[in-house]
Design an enzyme around this catalytic site. Structure first.
Site, short mmCIF file in Angstrom:
data_model
loop_
_atom_site.label_atom_id
_atom_site.label_comp_id
_atom_site.label_asym_id
_atom_site.label_seq_id
_atom_site.Cartn_x
_atom_site.Cartn_y
_atom_site.Cartn_z
N GLU A 184 0.82 -1.20 0.00
CA GLU A 184 0.00 0.00 0.00
C GLU A 184 0.86 1.26 0.00
O GLU A 184 0.40 2.33 -0.41
CB GLU A 184 -0.97 -0.01 1.19
CG GLU A 184 -0.32 -0.07 2.56
CD GLU A 184 -1.35 0.00 3.69
OE1 GLU A 184 -2.50 0.35 3.42
OE2 GLU A 184 -0.98 -0.28 4.82
N TRP A 192 -1.09 10.68 -0.22
CA TRP A 192 -2.27 10.51 -1.06
C TRP A 192 -2.13 11.23 -2.40
O TRP A 192 -2.91 12.12 -2.75
CB TRP A 192 -3.50 10.99 -0.31
CG TRP A 192 -3.85 10.13 0.88
CD1 TRP A 192 -3.11 9.11 1.41
CD2 TRP A 192 -5.03 10.22 1.67
NE1 TRP A 192 -3.75 8.56 2.49
CE2 TRP A 192 -4.93 9.23 2.68
CE3 TRP A 192 -6.15 11.05 1.65
CZ2 TRP A 192 -5.92 9.04 3.64
CZ3 TRP A 192 -7.13 10.87 2.60
CH2 TRP A 192 -7.03 9.87 3.58
N ASP A 208 -9.84 2.31 -0.69
CA ASP A 208 -10.16 2.63 0.70
C ASP A 208 -11.15 3.80 0.80
O ASP A 208 -11.45 4.48 -0.18
CB ASP A 208 -8.86 2.98 1.43
CG ASP A 208 -8.93 2.72 2.92
OD1 ASP A 208 -9.98 2.25 3.41
OD2 ASP A 208 -7.92 2.97 3.60
N GLU A 222 -16.47 6.55 2.95
CA GLU A 222 -17.46 6.93 3.97
C GLU A 222 -17.23 8.31 4.57
O GLU A 222 -17.89 8.68 5.53
CB GLU A 222 -17.49 5.87 5.08
CG GLU A 222 -16.18 5.61 5.79
CD GLU A 222 -15.26 4.68 5.04
OE1 GLU A 222 -15.41 3.46 5.14
OE2 GLU A 222 -14.37 5.18 4.33
N ASP A 276 -11.14 -2.10 9.65
CA ASP A 276 -10.00 -1.92 10.55
C ASP A 276 -10.27 -2.47 11.94
O ASP A 276 -10.53 -1.71 12.89
CB ASP A 276 -9.64 -0.43 10.64
CG ASP A 276 -9.23 0.14 9.30
OD1 ASP A 276 -8.95 -0.64 8.38
OD2 ASP A 276 -9.20 1.37 9.17
#
Length: 670
Positions: free
Chosen positions: A276, A292, A395, A398, A462
């Site tokens: 990742e 990011w 990922d 939300e 998680d």
């Protein structure tokens, strides 16, 4: 169709065959409407949500004409709610519409048998059976601890609302399945609550006065799951490489490949390397976070293209990471900003910046088709698929704030729940654009109604790196079973868990138990967690590595059976991991959430409690054999020894895959 509406004196009944599901009378109304405003606070994906109800009208008048029922309050005849029952391909739908757009709250009381059991609700972590509790449906961080009685949850609650509760989940869905062989879905993206606190009553609260109440009926629970899968969409079968070996997760920069070779030399069956941190690292107080800006970080992985090519020659795929936000200090953020692809503040044309904990990020506005296409092609297509990635963690999803301004003008309170579905579609579209739908894959934790059509693989999110009741290893079984009932066929978890905070770290016992659990899931993937240096890893000890190698081989040997289950899922929508009651309709099985059917021919009962070297296992009708000892078992509850490497697993003696199971027994006999 079995669902009908019958007019009665001063009211109506909603019937399934001859069973009443809702009874509305002028003196005992089942439906009310109101006006409310949210009292809401968000801190990095965690929410505090309350409601300020200004008006609530009891609909105490009823009339019917032309198949449409009109409801209103005697003192407010100008506010009318209409109901119409329609028949659709897979279901019936009770369409509720309010004449006054100022009214934005709806309350419904439905009926049920006192003994009726309910499941579903999306991906639930704490309780498989929903009876006796309230379940708000709002996608969010699930929280750390998720148990208000524990010190960890209380500490996290004081630190950014981050403790969670039994109902908080990345993937809620306002759909529930009944033991009476029907299902109900609320077709709305608004905040909703399912209230099952009273036996015989099914309460619904919706923050919209316009909603479709969809009703499904089937002769069996498997048939009902198939209908729901038809309704929400069906995932493509997982590619062979994803199910025929383990995916090793490492994020150690240039040292990753040496560590990977050590793990591979153990004899482990490995088909994927997941890094990742391929995009670079940002160190924060939470731990190692990613940078990011979704492209290869040459400083952290200087020879990555050569490594990907070398792994490919060995049949090993390379996987990465992406999420739908762009760090404001990255190059891709500037590109999105220049093209007006970012969500805006409500009070200005400034791009909205979300605080993700010691850094800010912009929101790519997926309600803008050009922005969604740009992300799918420019980032996932060019920077990931064309670069050589075969999979990734998609990922978040939300985190959409409720005070943004979106391209399509939609209400962000409703867009918030839809966001994971839009995000899943971006990923699926990117893979389809490269012709790789059956070769590449991605996995998500966030979801809502309809994510099934786009997300090929869920993961449980998680978990804490422990055995705790509401946030530990056991919750991944509940997550798989609850989401699977709603048409999500494929599920897995982070081997070892993820969250390590306030002294909670992995133990060797936890690692061994999670290795055993992960071997009997469609995908076996490890994760180093948020604080890798503080926690045990696959290569931390010879004992852990040897155990992982052994169970990865078991996982690989099961691939022909798992492939058959994938084919079944493609045809029927049935999940690979199934609650016992899906095939054995016995009320004694309704609450079992710590063991599962793996397809119809295997029972898996991992040890998910600390300090146990055996556990009780419920065996249903039929002739079953213990995988490790070869001992036959019949119906009943049995105490089964469970040393590391031998989680209680049973197979049907008459299975078409009996020879495959026997070969595993011969290779790994107790």
């Amino acid at each position: 169709m079995p669902f009908t509406v019958m007019m009665r004196s001063e009211g109506f009944d909603l019937l399934r065959d001859d069973v009443c599901m809702m009874s509305h009378r002028n003196k005992a109304p089942a439906i009310e409407v109101g006006i409310g405003s949210p009292d809401l606070e968000m801190v990095r994906g965690n929410f505090r949500i309350d409601d300020i109800v200004e008006t609530r009208l009891v609909l105490d008048c009823c009339a019917e004409a032309g198949g449409i029922i009109r409801l209103w309050n005697a003192a407010r005849p100008d506010v009318v709610v209409t109901l119409k029952l329609t028949q659709r391909a897979q279901q019936s739908a009770l369409e509720l519409r309010c004449s006054d757009p100022a009214f934005n709250r709806l309350w419904i009381n439905m009926q049920s048998e006192a003994s009726e059991a309910f499941w579903g609700g999306g991906e639930q972590m704490s309780y498989l059976r929903l009876n006796g509790r309230r379940f708000p449906f709002w996608t969010s961080e699930p929280g750390v601890g998720r148990d208000k009685s524990t010190a960890l949850t209380q500490t996290m609650d004081t630190n950014g609302l981050a403790g969670g509760d039994y109902w908080t989940t990345n993937y809620p869905q306002p759909t529930w399945v009944s033991s009476a062989l029907h299902a109900v879905h609320l077709e709305t993206a608004a905040y909703t609550v399912l209230d099952l606190t009273e036996a015989g009553r099914v309460g619904v609260e919706c923050w919209s006065a316009n909603m479709d109440l969809e009703l499904f009926d089937a002769p069996s629970l498997p048939d009902l799951v198939t209908k729901l899968s038809n309704r929400f969409g069906r995932q493509p079968p997982l590619p062979d490489w994803a199910i025929s070996g383990a995916i090793v997760g490492l994020k150690d920069g240039v040292d990753t490949f040496d560590r990977f070779e050590t793990i591979a030399a153990s004899g482990a069956a490995i088909t994927g390397l997941w890094c990742e941190d391929w995009v670079g690292i940002r160190q924060t107080s939470f731990g190692k976070r990613l940078f990011w800006d979704w492209k290869w970080n040459t400083a952290r992985y200087p020879d990555l293209p050569a490594h990907i090519a070398s792994l490919a020659k060995r049949g090993i795929r390379f996987l990465g990471y992406v999420n739908p936000y762009l760090a404001v200090d990255g190059a891709l953020y500037q590109e999105a900003l220049a093209n007006n692809y970012l969500a805006l503040r409500q009070d200005s044309d400034t791009a909205y910046a979300v605080d993700f904990g010691e850094f800010d990020a912009g929101i790519v506005d997926f309600t803008n088709p050009d922005a969604a296409n740009w992300f799918a092609d420019r980032i996932i297509g060019q920077e990931m698929l064309d670069f050589g990635l075969s999979g990734w963690m998609a990922d978040f999803g939300e985190y959409l704030p409720t005070d943004v301004r979106l391209f399509d003008g939609s209400d962000p309170m409703e867009a918030h729940n839809r966001w994971p579905v839009l995000w899943a579609k971006v990923n699926a579209d990117a893979i389809a654009s490269r012709g790789k739908t059956h070769d590449a894959t991605f996995f998500m934790r966030a979801g809502f109604s309809g994510v099934q059509a786009y997300c090929p693989l869920l993961w449980a999110g998680d978990q804490c790196v422990d055995f705790t009741r509401h946030d530990g290893i056991n919750t991944v079984i509940t997550a798989a079973l609850s989401s699977g009932l709603l048409g999500n066929a494929y599920h897995h978890s982070d081997l070892g868990g993820y969250t390590s905070l306030h002294g909670v770290v992995r133990t060797a016992e936890l690692m061994h138990r999670w290795i055993d659990l992960a071997a009997f899931a469609p995908v076996m993937r490890s994760h180093e967690g948020n604080r890798p240096a503080d926690n045990l890893q696959l290569d931390s000890s010879p004992e852990i590595l040897s155990h992982f190698a052994r169970m990865s081989q078991v996982h690989a040997q099961l691939a022909p059976y798992v492939r058959a289950l994938c084919d079944e899922a493609a045809a029927t929508g049935l999940p690979l991991q199934r609650p016992m009651f899906l095939h054995y309709d016995d009320p004694a099985y309704y609450d079992i959430q710590d063991q599962y059917l793996y397809g119809a021919d295997m029972i898996v009962a991992p040890v998910v409690a600390e300090g146990q070297d055996s556990r009780s296992v419920v065996i249903p009708d039929g002739a079953w054999v213990h995988l490790w000892s070869g001992k036959p078992y019949g119906k009943g509850t049995h105490d089964i020894a469970a040393p590391n490497g031998q989680p209680p697993v049973f197979t049907r003696i008459d299975s078409n895959y009996a020879d495959l199971f026997a070969s595993i027994h011969m290779a790994y006999a107790a």
